[in-house]
Enzyme design. Sequence first.
Site, PDB file in Angstrom:
ATOM      1  N   LYS B  80     -26.881  33.323  79.002  1.00 27.26           N
ATOM      2  CA  LYS B  80     -27.275  31.908  79.012  1.00 27.26           C
ATOM      3  C   LYS B  80     -27.135  31.356  80.417  1.00 27.26           C
ATOM      4  CE  LYS B  80     -26.271  27.564  76.483  1.00 27.26           C
ATOM      5  NZ  LYS B  80     -25.392  26.935  75.460  1.00 27.26           N
ATOM      6  N   SER B 155     -27.959  24.690  71.688  1.00 21.54           N
ATOM      7  CA  SER B 155     -28.543  24.738  73.022  1.00 21.54           C
ATOM      8  C   SER B 155     -28.814  26.151  73.531  1.00 21.54           C
ATOM      9  CB  SER B 155     -27.619  24.030  74.012  1.00 21.54           C
ATOM     10  OG  SER B 155     -26.399  24.725  74.151  1.00 21.54           O
ATOM     11  N   SER B 179     -23.847  25.170  69.252  1.00 27.18           N
ATOM     12  CA  SER B 179     -24.903  25.712  70.119  1.00 27.18           C
ATOM     13  C   SER B 179     -25.039  27.231  70.097  1.00 27.18           C
ATOM     14  CB  SER B 179     -24.679  25.261  71.566  1.00 27.18           C
ATOM     15  OG  SER B 179     -25.117  23.937  71.732  1.00 27.18           O
TER      16      SER B 179
END
Lengths: 96, 501
Positions: B80, B155, B179
Site C-alpha cells: 500500500k 482505503s 480499511s
Amino acid sequence: MSSEKIDVRYVAKLARIALTDDEVERFGAQLGDLLEHVDSLAKLDVSAVSATAQVVESRNVERDDAITPCLDREVVLAQAPQRQGGFFRVPRIIAE
Amino acid sequence: MSNTPIERSAAQIARDVNARSLSAADVTETMLAHVAAVDAGIGSYLTVLDDLARETAARVDARIAAGEHLPLAGVPLAVKDNMCLTGTRTTAGSKILEHWIAPYTATAVARLLEAGCVPIGKTNLDEFAMGSSCENSALGVTRNPYDAARVPGGSSGGSAAAVASFEAALGMGSDTGGSIREPAAFCNLVGFKPTYGRVSRYGLIAFASSLDQIGPFARTVEDAALAYDAMGGHDPMDSTSIDRPLETTAKHLRSDLSGVRVGIVKEFATGGLGAEIDALYAQAYRDLQALGAKLVEVELPTAEHGLATYYLIAPAECSSNLARFDGVRYGLRVDGADVHEMYERTRAAGFGPEVKRRILIGTYALSSGYYDAYYVRAQKARTLIAQDFERAFASCDLIACPAASSPAFEFNAKSDPYSMYLMDYYTIPMSLAGLPALSVPCGWVTPPGGERPMPMGLQLCGPLFAERQLLAAAHAYEQKTKHAMKNRPLLATAGAPSGSL
C-alpha cells in the site's frame, strides 16, 4: 454538546488551509451534518467513565541516550522544496 | 495447485522456490508481464517496481542457492502506498506527496522482504487512507476485479484489487476503521487486522495513530497467517509496538471449531441488510456451528455509537498528524507572500476534499471550548465500547458478524460523506477497542442492478492478542465452505475493452 453552526473560516485558519467561498459553504453544510450524527454521543452517560487514549497496554518507552545511525543530512535535504546550504529555506517569519 | 505460478498461493510459491522447482526470478517475470497486461483495466498499482522486483528476486534466488530457507521465498508482494520503501515513490494517494521518494523502509515491509517477498509495486488507496472505496485517491482509479463498474473498497483498495486479480500473492494494507477488512470482503479475500501494536507502524504514513494497524491481504487464511508471522513482533522504532513475544499462527491452523464459543452480536443480528444478505450471514453462523462451534448471543450495547466516536477521534488525530505537511521539509510547496500564506496555499492545493473535511472536523473537535464536549466525550465512549467487548468475551472466545453491510457498490454511489462513513459500521467498534479482526469470504450476492455475483465477507474478531485462535477458526471455516473458489475475477488484457466509469 450541540450542533451549532461551525465557523468554517475560523477552523480553516486554525488548520492552515485556504478555502474558497464554495468550499466554505459545502464543508460547512457537510460538517454540520456530521456533527448532528455525532451528537448521539450526548445520550451516553459518561459521568463515571475515564477517557481512553489508547486501548492496549502502554507505558513510557525509554532508551539509552546513545547516538545511533540516522538519515544523512544530504538525504533529508535532497527533497526540500527550497534549501540554502545545510538548511530548509522558508519565507521570512520575523519582520525586519 | 494451479499451473500458472502467479495463481498459486503464497505458501505454494514459497514451497516451490525453497525446493528450487521454481525460481523467484521466473515468478517475478511472469508476474510483471501479467501486471503489464491487466493493470490498465484494474488500476491496482500507482507505481510498478520492475527493476527493484527483479533485483530482489535475484537476491532471493541467491539466498536459496546458498542454502537459506525463506518462509515467503519469491512471493510477489503488493505494498500500500502509505508505506515507505527506500528509493520508491510513496504518495499516500495525495498530491501533496505525489513526487516524494521514501528515504527509508517501513519495518513491516522490511520484514516481509527479509522473509523472501518480492515487491511488485505500490498500490492505490484513498488519500491518506481516508475512505472506503479508493475513490478519494488523488492519483488514480482502482476497479473491482469482479465487476469493473464497482469499487474495490478502501482505503487499501489497490492492494486488495492486486491480490484478487493475481497481480500479487500477498498484499499489505493498513486498517484504521476497516480499511483492510472492507476491501477484503469486496474483493473475495482474507484481510486481517492484528491487535493494535502487534505490527510496527514505523514507516507507515500516520492517519490516526491510536487506531492505525498494518495487516495482510491474501487469497487464503494460511497465506495471511504466514504474512502475519513474518511482519509482526516488537520494533523499538515504534514506541506503541507491543514488547512481548509474537505468538505465531501459521502452524496452528485448525480444521474444526470444537470447543470454540462464537458470539453472535444481538445488536447486529436484527436483520435489515435485506433478505438475501441476512440469509447469507445466518448460513455462515450455521456453518460455524456445524464445525463444532457453540453459538452464544452476546451484547455490544455501545457499538451503535462506534461511528460517532470514530468520527471524532480519527479526525482529531489526523488533524494533528497531517500538520507536518506544511511545504517546509518535503512534498509540495505553493509559495505565498508570507509563511502563513505559504502553509495555507500548500495545504489547499495538496489535500483533497475528504482530507480537508477530516482535518477541519478534527481541528474543530480539538479547539478551545469544544475539546471536552467532543474529543474527551468520544474517548470516554471508546472506553465503554472496549468494556462491551470485555464483557462479551467473558462468555465467548470469538465474535462473528458481517464485515460490511453490502457487497461492493458502484462508483459515485456514496456521494454524501456520511453514507460512505456508514460502510465501516461493523468494523469500527473493533478498531476502537484495538482488537484483532479479519474478514473471510462467506458467499456471493448479486446486487440490485448488478450483472455478476459479488463476494461478501464474514468478520471474525477475538480478544486482544487472540491472533492464533482467530486465524485457526477462519481457516476451519474457509476449508469447510470454500466460498472464495466459486467465482473468478474478470481480467481484461491491455487493449481489450474494460468497464467505464
